[in-house]
Enzyme design. Sequence first.
Site, PDB file in Angstrom:
ATOM      1  N   GLN A 120      39.326  35.332   1.336  1.00 35.41           N
ATOM      2  CA  GLN A 120      38.744  34.057   0.915  1.00 35.41           C
ATOM      3  C   GLN A 120      37.276  34.278   0.607  1.00 35.41           C
ATOM      4  O   GLN A 120      36.533  34.773   1.450  1.00 35.41           O
ATOM      5  CB  GLN A 120      38.943  33.034   2.036  1.00 35.41           C
ATOM      6  CG  GLN A 120      38.297  31.686   1.802  1.00 35.41           C
ATOM      7  CD  GLN A 120      37.192  31.412   2.802  1.00 35.41           C
ATOM      8  OE1 GLN A 120      36.106  31.960   2.689  1.00 35.41           O
ATOM      9  NE2 GLN A 120      37.472  30.580   3.792  1.00 35.41           N
ATOM     10  N   SER A 123      31.255  32.322   0.630  1.00 35.73           N
ATOM     11  CA  SER A 123      29.841  32.508   0.956  1.00 35.73           C
ATOM     12  C   SER A 123      29.126  33.386  -0.067  1.00 35.73           C
ATOM     13  O   SER A 123      29.716  34.291  -0.656  1.00 35.73           O
ATOM     14  CB  SER A 123      29.702  33.138   2.342  1.00 35.73           C
ATOM     15  OG  SER A 123      30.230  32.301   3.339  1.00 35.73           O
ATOM     16  N   SER A 155      35.959  38.784   4.955  1.00 35.25           N
ATOM     17  CA  SER A 155      36.827  39.607   5.794  1.00 35.25           C
ATOM     18  C   SER A 155      37.991  40.159   4.976  1.00 35.25           C
ATOM     19  O   SER A 155      38.447  39.529   4.025  1.00 35.25           O
ATOM     20  CB  SER A 155      37.362  38.785   6.967  1.00 35.25           C
ATOM     21  OG  SER A 155      36.312  38.265   7.751  1.00 35.25           O
ATOM     22  N   GLU A 238      40.914  26.798   7.646  1.00 30.72           N
ATOM     23  CA  GLU A 238      40.219  27.940   8.227  1.00 30.72           C
ATOM     24  C   GLU A 238      39.818  27.674   9.668  1.00 30.72           C
ATOM     25  O   GLU A 238      40.055  28.501  10.558  1.00 30.72           O
ATOM     26  CB  GLU A 238      38.984  28.271   7.403  1.00 30.72           C
ATOM     27  CG  GLU A 238      38.134  29.397   7.996  1.00 30.72           C
ATOM     28  CD  GLU A 238      36.818  29.574   7.266  1.00 30.72           C
ATOM     29  OE1 GLU A 238      36.461  30.724   6.974  1.00 30.72           O
ATOM     30  OE2 GLU A 238      36.147  28.568   6.988  1.00 30.72           O
ATOM     31  N   ASN A 360      27.334  27.195  13.970  1.00 33.14           N
ATOM     32  CA  ASN A 360      27.440  26.160  14.998  1.00 33.14           C
ATOM     33  C   ASN A 360      26.689  24.892  14.599  1.00 33.14           C
ATOM     34  O   ASN A 360      27.117  23.769  14.903  1.00 33.14           O
ATOM     35  CB  ASN A 360      26.894  26.689  16.326  1.00 33.14           C
ATOM     36  CG  ASN A 360      27.874  27.630  17.013  1.00 33.14           C
ATOM     37  OD1 ASN A 360      28.924  27.959  16.455  1.00 33.14           O
ATOM     38  ND2 ASN A 360      27.546  28.062  18.211  1.00 33.14           N
ATOM     39  N   GLU A 361      25.551  25.068  13.928  1.00 36.31           N
ATOM     40  CA  GLU A 361      24.771  23.904  13.514  1.00 36.31           C
ATOM     41  C   GLU A 361      25.531  23.052  12.501  1.00 36.31           C
ATOM     42  O   GLU A 361      25.530  21.812  12.578  1.00 36.31           O
ATOM     43  CB  GLU A 361      23.426  24.364  12.920  1.00 36.31           C
ATOM     44  CG  GLU A 361      22.471  24.979  13.934  1.00 36.31           C
ATOM     45  CD  GLU A 361      22.855  26.393  14.334  1.00 36.31           C
ATOM     46  OE1 GLU A 361      22.350  26.878  15.361  1.00 36.31           O
ATOM     47  OE2 GLU A 361      23.670  27.026  13.613  1.00 36.31           O
TER      48      GLU A 361
END
Length: 400
Positions: A120, A123, A155, A238, A360-361
């Site tokens: 996938q 980014s 990945s 995901e 996390n943000e």
Amino acid sequence: MTSTSPPDIDEYRRTARAWLEARTAGLPPDPGLDDARAFMADLYDAGYSGITWPVEYGGQGLSAAEERAFQQAASDFTLPVGVFGIGLGMCGPTLLSIGTEEQKRRHLPPLLRGEEIWCQMFSEPGAGSDVASLQTRAVRDGDHWVVNGQKVWTSVARQADLGLLIARTDPDVPKHQGITMFVIDMHDPGVTVRPLRDMTGESHFNEIFFDDVRVPAENVVGEANGGWSAAVTTLLHERVSIGMGAARTERPASFAALRRAAGERGLLADPAVRERLVDLYLRERAFDLLSAKMSQEVKAGIQPGARGSVVKLLLADLTLDSADAASEILGPDTVAHDDEGRIARALAWGPGMALGGGTNEIMRNIIGDRVLGLPREPQVDRAVPFKDLKVGTQAKEADR
């Protein structure tokens, strides 16, 4: 077996366990890619791949009850299926949701049989957590789209045969409206994959370069310039997939691993060590129960939506906490502990889990906006044509 009565499900679980026991007995200690493909082929032939997927696309057409029974049976085994995780947990479900009939029939059966590996590609180096600021371009040329650009943090890209890519197809509209999703042939000569070595010493991620890659128009997933909606579909799968996958495998710095390591060193008599282990156990148990609940909902056709970000955030926090617990309990032995170096790698990998699949943000923003109903962050760039934006200065993306 399509009945969901307890005796049939119990028999299904026993049969699956017996098959797994026999099949995994012949696996080498460190299975390679060929071993993984062969295992997936056998899993498919035995009827345990795509248990709830429609029969017309290579699945078994069974219920969530059979899926849960198989996962319960598989929980005691280490299966060489990780390389297929993105395809089975993210790309395949996306095609099931919004792919064309031709795309489903072409891609889903080979995925379930282990014949094709998927990655996938969302980014980019300049987009960060603001995925919609991507700059990889796709320009229409007759019956094809021509792709140029770069992706990163991908990945299994080195092993992948195919991948889902989002690219900018219209810079004259606001950034969320000019994106399209494509199926990409990773063996195309214009695709270059370079591994990225991280501090574990391994290459979990890759960067990918696209140089005039010609993509057939029929490889568009969803609608042209409707790729943001398609991307959100993939991202929801995901986050749930990451959480459910982690719940089905033993984490390297898990309670069980740290208890074992502490016992080997005679540390279990220390009340502080026992208290730390109990705290870790409770956090693991809470995560596993939430993950199991979410898994059952997905199999029952209930989409988790933004709640999938809760599972992802809890997993990232648990991974970091496990690494902290390892260093607190074992001290210097954290990096010297034998156990094939798994605990040391877990310590090095901890920060990566707080980044992969959304930071996390970002997860906290999504949970605040979409789950708790808190006021949303200002997003001043949503109505501005992408070509008028200065990439890298956009407001943070709060609705991935």
